[in-house]
Scaffold this active site. Sequence first.
Site, PDB file in Angstrom:
ATOM      1  N   GLU A  56      -4.902  10.089   4.734  1.00  0.00           N
ATOM      2  CA  GLU A  56      -5.093  10.730   5.334  1.00  0.00           C
ATOM      3  C   GLU A  56      -4.015  12.271   5.527  1.00  0.00           C
ATOM      4  O   GLU A  56      -2.988  11.795   4.797  1.00  0.00           O
ATOM      5  CB  GLU A  56      -5.171  10.193   6.211  1.00  0.00           C
ATOM      6  CG  GLU A  56      -4.540   9.866   7.103  1.00  0.00           C
ATOM      7  CD  GLU A  56      -3.405   8.521   6.720  1.00  0.00           C
ATOM      8  OE1 GLU A  56      -2.355   8.611   6.295  1.00  0.00           O
ATOM      9  OE2 GLU A  56      -3.545   7.539   7.136  1.00  0.00           O
ATOM     10  N   ASP A  62       0.809  -1.605   0.162  1.00  0.00           N
ATOM     11  CA  ASP A  62       0.000   0.153  -0.536  1.00  0.00           C
ATOM     12  C   ASP A  62       0.791   1.219  -0.104  1.00  0.00           C
ATOM     13  O   ASP A  62       0.586   2.105  -0.429  1.00  0.00           O
ATOM     14  CB  ASP A  62      -0.932  -0.224   0.969  1.00  0.00           C
ATOM     15  CG  ASP A  62      -1.911  -0.877   1.051  1.00  0.00           C
ATOM     16  OD1 ASP A  62      -2.120  -1.277  -0.389  1.00  0.00           O
ATOM     17  OD2 ASP A  62      -2.407  -1.417   2.097  1.00  0.00           O
TER      18      ASP A  62
HETATM   19  P1  NAD Z   1       3.702   1.308   6.390  1.00  0.00           P
HETATM   20  O1  NAD Z   1       4.118   1.027   5.624  1.00  0.00           O
HETATM   21  O2  NAD Z   1       4.600   1.554   8.269  1.00  0.00           O
HETATM   22  O3  NAD Z   1       2.235   0.889   6.294  1.00  0.00           O
HETATM   23  C1  NAD Z   1       2.099   0.895   7.568  1.00  0.00           C
HETATM   24  C2  NAD Z   1       0.890  -0.021   7.281  1.00  0.00           C
HETATM   25  O4  NAD Z   1      -0.369   0.731   6.877  1.00  0.00           O
HETATM   26  C3  NAD Z   1       0.825  -1.724   6.298  1.00  0.00           C
HETATM   27  O5  NAD Z   1       1.410  -2.044   6.490  1.00  0.00           O
HETATM   28  C4  NAD Z   1       0.004  -0.406   5.176  1.00  0.00           C
HETATM   29  O6  NAD Z   1      -0.976  -2.524   4.512  1.00  0.00           O
HETATM   30  C5  NAD Z   1      -1.324  -0.404   5.964  1.00  0.00           C
HETATM   31  N1  NAD Z   1      -1.932   0.435   4.798  1.00  0.00           N
HETATM   32  C6  NAD Z   1      -1.730   1.576   4.166  1.00  0.00           C
HETATM   33  N2  NAD Z   1      -2.853   2.018   3.378  1.00  0.00           N
HETATM   34  C7  NAD Z   1      -3.894   1.466   3.901  1.00  0.00           C
HETATM   35  C8  NAD Z   1      -5.163   1.481   3.689  1.00  0.00           C
HETATM   36  N3  NAD Z   1      -5.626   2.751   2.472  1.00  0.00           N
HETATM   37  N4  NAD Z   1      -5.967   0.297   4.204  1.00  0.00           N
HETATM   38  C9  NAD Z   1      -5.627  -0.173   5.125  1.00  0.00           C
HETATM   39  N5  NAD Z   1      -4.134  -0.539   5.214  1.00  0.00           N
HETATM   40  C10 NAD Z   1      -3.304   0.133   4.817  1.00  0.00           C
HETATM   41  O7  NAD Z   1       4.151   3.481   6.078  1.00  0.00           O
HETATM   42  P2  NAD Z   1       3.928   4.101   4.825  1.00  0.00           P
HETATM   43  O8  NAD Z   1       3.958   3.309   3.464  1.00  0.00           O
HETATM   44  O9  NAD Z   1       4.198   5.282   5.760  1.00  0.00           O
HETATM   45  O10 NAD Z   1       2.163   4.075   4.735  1.00  0.00           O
HETATM   46  C11 NAD Z   1       1.528   5.493   5.186  1.00  0.00           C
HETATM   47  C12 NAD Z   1       0.675   4.953   5.667  1.00  0.00           C
HETATM   48  O11 NAD Z   1       0.474   4.116   6.701  1.00  0.00           O
HETATM   49  C13 NAD Z   1       0.039   5.905   5.711  1.00  0.00           C
HETATM   50  O12 NAD Z   1      -1.240   6.273   5.117  1.00  0.00           O
HETATM   51  C14 NAD Z   1      -1.271   5.912   7.229  1.00  0.00           C
HETATM   52  O13 NAD Z   1      -2.428   5.573   7.251  1.00  0.00           O
HETATM   53  C15 NAD Z   1      -0.505   4.630   8.365  1.00  0.00           C
HETATM   54  N6  NAD Z   1       0.082   4.691   9.229  1.00  0.00           N
HETATM   55  C16 NAD Z   1      -0.933   3.994  10.001  1.00  0.00           C
HETATM   56  C17 NAD Z   1      -0.946   4.248  11.367  1.00  0.00           C
HETATM   57  C18 NAD Z   1      -1.110   2.877  12.468  1.00  0.00           C
HETATM   58  O14 NAD Z   1      -2.551   2.418  12.029  1.00  0.00           O
HETATM   59  N7  NAD Z   1      -1.180   3.342  13.314  1.00  0.00           N
HETATM   60  C19 NAD Z   1       0.819   4.919  12.363  1.00  0.00           C
HETATM   61  C20 NAD Z   1       1.925   5.944  10.838  1.00  0.00           C
HETATM   62  C21 NAD Z   1       0.936   5.519   9.386  1.00  0.00           C
END
Ligand code: NAD
Length: 268
Positions: A124, A45
Amino acid sequence: MKYNVVHRGDEISVRTKDRFHELAVRYGMTLDEQCPDIVVSIGGDGTMLQAFHQYVDRLQSTSFVGIHTGHLGFYADWNPDEVESLVRHMAEDPDALSRTVKYPLVDICITTTRGKEHHVALNEFTLKGVEGTLVAELRINDQRFEMFRGDGICISTPSGSTAYNRSLNGAILHPSLEAIQIAEMASINNRVYRTLGSSIVLPKHHHCDIIPKPGHTILLTLDHLSVQLSDLISIRSTVAEQKVSFARFRPFPFWNRVRDAFIGDIVE
Ligand code: NAD
């Protein structure tokens, strides 16, 4: 059809990218990095988020498709064994470019002492305090709503509702809904400070302004990107006018993806 590939750079993604190019030549597709009709993201993703931001100025004429080289992704639902089938669909299906689903995005207008700038996010944007608690006023449709104190605020799209928003206990929204969701990150609630405490969903044409307390440095994230701002005045968020198009050569209903990603096998 003109295409480009954005990949994660790990061994399986590079191998899958090479195979894709080889098949694309065989099926008569044209590599075009500047103006592709379709962008193939190979990785996870996070790779799709990168591809989206790389081509954010071409959302009207470019669609996206994702191959996952790790676990099944929300934006990456083809697996590397299916590359030939995907290339064949892209090259031989006369309606390939019209077989898309369109997902809503969030538009943010950032006002700083230097002026205004607009951005869109696929998942987001978040706002956090750098030195500690984020203190910010929230206004909805120009009416004061609450004074937020806590770790931060997350404003997500429907397709991003399964990402960061879900970790904040926000609701999962179907991407056919043109809406944005505001979720709190660890708000302070006691006899003095009060926030709503639950996430809220705004429809199209509503807007939310976040006005942080002046003089605080703010960390702003936009999908996988981040920046610190010390001259932020306000951020307005709305459902964006533009949408993102994902090529759909076969059905994979959103709720099936949610089930497969978060529930797995159902035990009787
Ligand atoms: P990353 O590689 O650490 O990705 C984080 C996780 O988010 C991965 O497992 C990815 O598959 C999942 N993800 C991304 N978009 C998704 C979606 N639309 N639905 C379900 N899962 C999804 O970090 P990155 O590649 O820099 O990705 C950035 C994203 O990580 C941000 O957009 C944010 O949504 C997510 N994120 C999540 C958290 C949390 O859940 N606490 C914290 C920081 C960022």
